[in-house]
Design a protein around this motif. Structure first.
Motif, PDB file in Angstrom:
ATOM      1  N   UNK A   1       0.825  -1.195   0.000  1.00  0.00           N
ATOM      2  CA  UNK A   1       0.000   0.000   0.000  1.00  0.00           C
ATOM      3  C   UNK A   1       0.867   1.256   0.000  1.00  0.00           C
ATOM      4  N   UNK A   2       0.281   2.312  -0.549  1.00  0.00           N
ATOM      5  CA  UNK A   2       0.881   3.637  -0.449  1.00  0.00           C
ATOM      6  C   UNK A   2       0.090   4.432   0.564  1.00  0.00           C
ATOM      7  N   UNK A   3       0.737   5.269   1.305  1.00  0.00           N
ATOM      8  CA  UNK A   3       0.045   6.021   2.339  1.00  0.00           C
ATOM      9  C   UNK A   3       0.509   7.462   2.336  1.00  0.00           C
ATOM     10  N   UNK A   4      -0.432   8.364   2.610  1.00  0.00           N
ATOM     11  CA  UNK A   4      -0.070   9.776   2.727  1.00  0.00           C
ATOM     12  C   UNK A   4       0.305  10.110   4.174  1.00  0.00           C
ATOM     13  N   UNK A   5       0.149   9.154   5.056  1.00  0.00           N
ATOM     14  CA  UNK A   5       0.529   9.392   6.438  1.00  0.00           C
ATOM     15  C   UNK A   5       2.039   9.420   6.557  1.00  0.00           C
ATOM     16  N   UNK A   6       2.514   9.914   7.672  1.00  0.00           N
ATOM     17  CA  UNK A   6       3.947   9.998   7.892  1.00  0.00           C
ATOM     18  C   UNK A   6       4.546   8.605   7.895  1.00  0.00           C
ATOM     19  N   UNK A   7       5.637   8.442   7.171  1.00  0.00           N
ATOM     20  CA  UNK A   7       6.309   7.154   7.065  1.00  0.00           C
ATOM     21  C   UNK A   7       7.526   7.157   7.979  1.00  0.00           C
ATOM     22  N   UNK A   8       7.733   6.077   8.758  1.00  0.00           N
ATOM     23  CA  UNK A   8       8.801   6.073   9.760  1.00  0.00           C
ATOM     24  C   UNK A   8      10.211   5.992   9.199  1.00  0.00           C
ATOM     25  N   UNK A   9      10.369   5.570   7.967  1.00  0.00           N
ATOM     26  CA  UNK A   9      11.687   5.554   7.335  1.00  0.00           C
ATOM     27  C   UNK A   9      11.776   6.737   6.367  1.00  0.00           C
TER      28      UNK A   9
ATOM     29  N   UNK B   1      13.831  -2.521   8.643  1.00  0.00           N
ATOM     30  CA  UNK B   1      12.480  -3.078   8.566  1.00  0.00           C
ATOM     31  C   UNK B   1      11.794  -2.681   9.862  1.00  0.00           C
ATOM     32  N   UNK B   2      10.789  -1.813   9.776  1.00  0.00           N
ATOM     33  CA  UNK B   2      10.244  -1.211  10.990  1.00  0.00           C
ATOM     34  C   UNK B   2       8.718  -1.201  10.972  1.00  0.00           C
ATOM     35  N   UNK B   3       8.160  -0.982  12.170  1.00  0.00           N
ATOM     36  CA  UNK B   3       6.725  -0.762  12.305  1.00  0.00           C
ATOM     37  C   UNK B   3       6.412   0.713  12.106  1.00  0.00           C
ATOM     38  N   UNK B   4       5.130   1.063  12.111  1.00  0.00           N
ATOM     39  CA  UNK B   4       4.751   2.454  11.890  1.00  0.00           C
ATOM     40  C   UNK B   4       5.349   3.393  12.923  1.00  0.00           C
ATOM     41  N   UNK B   5       5.547   2.921  14.163  1.00  0.00           N
ATOM     42  CA  UNK B   5       6.129   3.794  15.189  1.00  0.00           C
ATOM     43  C   UNK B   5       7.652   3.846  15.113  1.00  0.00           C
TER      44      UNK B   5
END
Length: 326
Positions: free
Chosen positions: A4-12, A65-69
């Motif tokens: 998916x693509x997201x407009x939310x802030x990406x952690x990387x 490789x990370x989670x959203x936080x």
């Protein structure tokens, strides 16, 4: 499993011109993070030949490789359905597009360039590094550089970028709300088409199909003003496109922005754009000739600046620059 693509802030953060990718396990039992990532990479249609299991493990070892936080994952971390996992893709090798991106205008907020044909606007499918966005981010070192709109990969001309993330939404909204006046130059065989004229069609493009189509007897959803038609003396273009017919410059002002709108409407008018690999006939994928570009260029952008309120206007050269009108 869905990417998916997201407009939310990406952690990387973006790296080397590319944003991080996101994958979500959509259903089923929990599986390891390694299994999730390995499967996604293995299923990529355009995959780097060296992006194997060892390369996946190296991403985990580097904390990439990370989670959203932002929490880094270990290979054996269980991933439950609905969990977003972020990582950096490894682009497959691409054939370099042998053209430059020319700067038309630049200030502290905006960069306006003339994009060449064969170069995608944004990374997509087989065209990742050979995109205007990645090239310009790498050239400028500005990972926040983002296009406010898009041009087809085969379309040339004016492309506007914002230089700071805080400005991105305001300028993208201008294009989304059709508050930007655009003009395009198309070169095609002369077919006696009169101008000015208004073209109204219903254009539909199905997911997975290359070409869009005009649907007869449906309410128009694609509107274009044909402003001018002028014969030009361009023997080299005639030779390149293997035609002995007179050719003309068509000045087009789209009111709407359907996929391939101008290309479809020019073809419907009986004057397909020279070099178009889809209309009237779809060329086989991968059989591109950089010496035969599609002759469609964005030559004008005008809009009220969303920050200052002033009228901003930008003009660029089209394919007929230097040609003599006849």
């Amino acid at each position: 499993m869905r990417r998916k693509n997201s407009r939310n802030k990406i952690p990387l953060p973006p790296r080397d011109g590319l944003g991080a990718s996101r994958v979500r396990l959509s259903e089923g039992e929990p599986v390891s993070a390694f299994a999730v990532l390995s499967r996604v990479i293995a299923e990529q249609r355009h995959k780097h030949p060296e992006d194997d299991e060892q390369a996946v493990l190296e991403r985990f070892a580097s904390g990439e490789v990370v989670l959203r936080d932002g929490s880094p994952l270990a290979p054996d971390t269980p991933i439950t359905p609905g969990t977003d996992v972020f990582f950096y893709r490894r682009p497959a090798p691409e054939t370099p597009v042998p053209f430059t991106i020319d700067t038309i205008y630049e200030d502290d907020s905006l960069l306006v360039v003339s994009k060449p044909p064969f170069l995608a606007t944004m990374p997509r499918a087989a065209h990742i590094t050979e995109s205007a966005t990645v090239r310009l981010r790498r050239a400028t070192g500005n990972e926040e550089l983002t296009p406010a709109h898009r041009l087809d990969r085969m379309t040339s001309g004016l492309l506007l970028f914002t230089k700071r993330a805080s400005l991105r939404g305001a300028y993208q909204e201008l294009f989304a709300r059709r508050q930007v006046r655009k003009r395009y130059e198309a070169i095609a065989e002369y077919r006696g088409i009169s101008a000015p004229a208004r073209w109204e069609h219903h254009i539909s493009k199905r997911h997975g199909e290359v070409a869009a189509a005009i649907i007869a007897d449906a309410a128009p959803n694609a509107l274009t003003n044909l402003l001018e038609v002028s014969l030009i003396d361009a023997p080299e273009m005639q030779k390149t496109h293997h035609t002995q017919q007179p050719i003309a410059r068509y000045l087009l002002e789209p009111v709407t922005g359907r996929t391939h709108q101008l290309r479809v409407q020019m073809n419907a008018a009986g004057a397909p754009i020279l070099g178009d690999p889809i209309y009237p006939a779809v060329s086989p994928f991968g059989e591109e000739d950089f010496t035969v570009p599609m002759r469609l260029a964005s030559v004008y952008l005008g809009f009220p600046d969303p920050i200052s309120g002033e009228l901003r206007e930008f003009s660029g050269p089209g394919f007929s620059a230097g040609c003599v009108s006849i």
